[in-house]
Write a protein that holds these residues in place. Sequence first.
Motif, short mmCIF file in Angstrom:
data_model
loop_
_atom_site.label_atom_id
_atom_site.label_comp_id
_atom_site.label_asym_id
_atom_site.label_seq_id
_atom_site.Cartn_x
_atom_site.Cartn_y
_atom_site.Cartn_z
N THR A 1 0.95 -1.23 0.24
CA THR A 1 0.03 0.05 0.00
C THR A 1 0.85 1.27 -0.04
O THR A 1 1.99 1.17 0.37
CB THR A 1 -0.88 0.06 1.28
OG1 THR A 1 -0.27 -0.22 2.36
CG2 THR A 1 -2.07 -1.24 1.14
N GLU A 2 0.30 2.37 -0.42
CA GLU A 2 1.14 3.62 -0.71
C GLU A 2 2.15 3.27 -1.69
O GLU A 2 3.53 3.45 -1.25
CB GLU A 2 1.59 4.51 0.53
CG GLU A 2 0.33 4.95 1.39
CD GLU A 2 0.92 5.89 2.17
OE1 GLU A 2 1.68 6.78 1.85
OE2 GLU A 2 -0.02 5.95 3.42
N VAL A 3 1.78 2.78 -2.90
CA VAL A 3 2.77 2.40 -3.96
C VAL A 3 2.80 3.03 -5.06
O VAL A 3 1.98 3.58 -5.40
CB VAL A 3 2.58 0.65 -3.93
CG1 VAL A 3 1.21 0.62 -4.72
CG2 VAL A 3 3.68 -0.06 -4.67
N HIS A 4 3.94 3.06 -5.62
CA HIS A 4 4.36 3.55 -7.01
C HIS A 4 3.69 2.80 -7.79
O HIS A 4 4.10 1.76 -8.27
CB HIS A 4 5.79 4.14 -7.08
CG HIS A 4 6.04 5.14 -8.23
ND1 HIS A 4 5.88 4.93 -9.51
CD2 HIS A 4 6.13 6.58 -7.86
CE1 HIS A 4 6.12 5.99 -10.19
NE2 HIS A 4 6.26 6.98 -9.22
N ARG A 5 3.05 3.56 -8.85
CA ARG A 5 2.60 2.68 -10.21
C ARG A 5 3.83 2.27 -10.92
O ARG A 5 3.26 0.91 -11.29
CB ARG A 5 1.85 3.71 -11.13
CG ARG A 5 1.50 3.24 -12.49
CD ARG A 5 1.30 4.28 -13.49
NE ARG A 5 2.11 5.12 -13.89
CZ ARG A 5 2.45 6.17 -14.41
NH1 ARG A 5 1.25 6.72 -14.75
NH2 ARG A 5 3.89 6.62 -14.80
N ASP A 6 4.77 2.64 -10.93
CA ASP A 6 5.84 1.96 -11.53
C ASP A 6 7.07 1.43 -10.76
O ASP A 6 8.00 1.36 -11.15
CB ASP A 6 6.79 3.09 -12.41
CG ASP A 6 5.82 3.99 -13.47
OD1 ASP A 6 4.91 3.21 -14.01
OD2 ASP A 6 5.78 5.10 -13.67
N TRP A 7 6.56 0.86 -9.51
CA TRP A 7 7.36 0.15 -8.66
C TRP A 7 7.79 -1.14 -9.28
O TRP A 7 7.07 -1.85 -9.89
CB TRP A 7 6.60 -0.32 -7.58
CG TRP A 7 7.36 -1.02 -6.50
CD1 TRP A 7 7.28 -2.63 -6.21
CD2 TRP A 7 8.11 -0.56 -5.57
NE1 TRP A 7 8.14 -2.56 -5.35
CE2 TRP A 7 8.55 -1.71 -4.87
CE3 TRP A 7 8.26 0.80 -5.17
CZ2 TRP A 7 9.75 -1.47 -3.69
CZ3 TRP A 7 9.46 0.91 -4.04
CH2 TRP A 7 9.98 -0.19 -3.56
N HIS A 8 9.00 -1.43 -9.20
CA HIS A 8 9.78 -2.51 -9.98
C HIS A 8 9.46 -3.81 -9.22
O HIS A 8 10.08 -3.87 -8.32
CB HIS A 8 11.26 -1.93 -10.33
CG HIS A 8 12.12 -2.89 -11.28
ND1 HIS A 8 12.70 -4.41 -10.73
CD2 HIS A 8 11.95 -2.98 -12.48
CE1 HIS A 8 12.96 -4.79 -11.83
NE2 HIS A 8 12.82 -4.12 -12.86
N PRO A 9 8.95 -4.69 -9.78
CA PRO A 9 8.96 -6.02 -9.14
C PRO A 9 9.93 -7.02 -8.98
O PRO A 9 9.95 -7.92 -8.62
CB PRO A 9 7.75 -6.59 -9.77
CG PRO A 9 7.76 -6.04 -11.12
CD PRO A 9 8.28 -4.76 -11.14
N ARG A 10 11.12 -6.55 -9.61
CA ARG A 10 12.26 -7.46 -9.61
C ARG A 10 12.01 -8.84 -9.88
O ARG A 10 12.32 -9.83 -9.25
CB ARG A 10 12.81 -7.21 -8.22
CG ARG A 10 13.05 -5.93 -7.78
CD ARG A 10 13.21 -5.69 -6.13
NE ARG A 10 12.29 -6.60 -5.38
CZ ARG A 10 11.10 -6.05 -4.95
NH1 ARG A 10 10.52 -5.00 -5.74
NH2 ARG A 10 10.18 -6.79 -4.38
N GLY A 11 11.89 -8.99 -11.30
CA GLY A 11 11.59 -10.52 -11.73
C GLY A 11 10.07 -10.96 -11.78
O GLY A 11 9.79 -12.14 -12.26
N GLY A 12 9.21 -10.22 -10.99
CA GLY A 12 7.97 -10.40 -10.76
C GLY A 12 6.83 -9.62 -11.69
O GLY A 12 7.27 -8.90 -12.58
N SER A 13 5.71 -9.48 -11.06
CA SER A 13 4.70 -8.93 -11.87
C SER A 13 3.77 -7.70 -10.63
O SER A 13 3.88 -8.32 -9.61
CB SER A 13 3.73 -9.50 -12.60
OG SER A 13 4.23 -10.47 -13.40
N ILE A 14 3.33 -6.84 -11.18
CA ILE A 14 2.65 -5.94 -10.37
C ILE A 14 1.46 -5.77 -10.95
O ILE A 14 1.30 -5.15 -12.04
CB ILE A 14 3.41 -4.76 -9.61
CG1 ILE A 14 2.67 -4.11 -8.46
CG2 ILE A 14 3.82 -3.97 -10.84
CD1 ILE A 14 3.60 -3.10 -7.78
#
Length: 241
Positions: A37-50
């Motif tokens: 929560t309170e996360v950035h739209r372009d948060w990098h999931p480091r090999g995963g998905s978001i």
Amino acid sequence: MRIGTWNLRLCPTSTSETGRAISAWLDDQKADLWLLTEVHRDWHPRGGSIAVSPPRSFDPEAPKRWAGIETRLPLTPVPAAGDHPGEEGLALARVEVDGRQVLIACSVLPWKGAGEYWHGLPEGQIQQFAFVLDHHVERIRAERRDDEPLVWGGDFNQPLRRPIHGGTVTGMEALLAALDSLGLTALTADADHLKGLMRSIDHIAVSRHFTGDPAKTHLPLRTNGKDLSDHAAYTADVVLT
């Protein structure tokens, strides 16, 4: 599988100093699924998905979001539905666990004073909380398939046990009733809040399809010893049976 939830505070970017420290800590936990929560739209999931919730009404052009689901499991986002104000606080997706589809919901629910940052809510703390909570429950119920396993969590801004600071007894009772109506058990009900003044307001709840122990509380720190967020993080190990 290991499930975690954490409020990242103010939606940091992955490339900022805080974001890099958060990413490193998240990776160290080796969770299969994060309800952020309170996360950035372009948060990098480091090999995963978001998958993230829709834009926030008070800053609709900004890339900051209330809720997100990060995982290295196969993920299929569920699109937002309609223009109800509660949509901006909800991310929905399905993940595949051992060949089985599991519905995942990550929520942010209103806090005292939320109307300043969340347009379209009714007047009053209790009314705002119920307004968004009811919408999220209905969205989950409408999307859920017959006998589908369900995980619901995020920053609910409401403890499930007394004492209560910031939330309300009415909110606690409404949230407990909502969890019960969906057949969920909150693994965070007795977990501690960051400051130790009450129980957690961030939650992980699972359907009867899972067995698991109560959630663990984590207090992630910067290298200077200060908190990485104004919320504790929580993880729970569960088995899909």
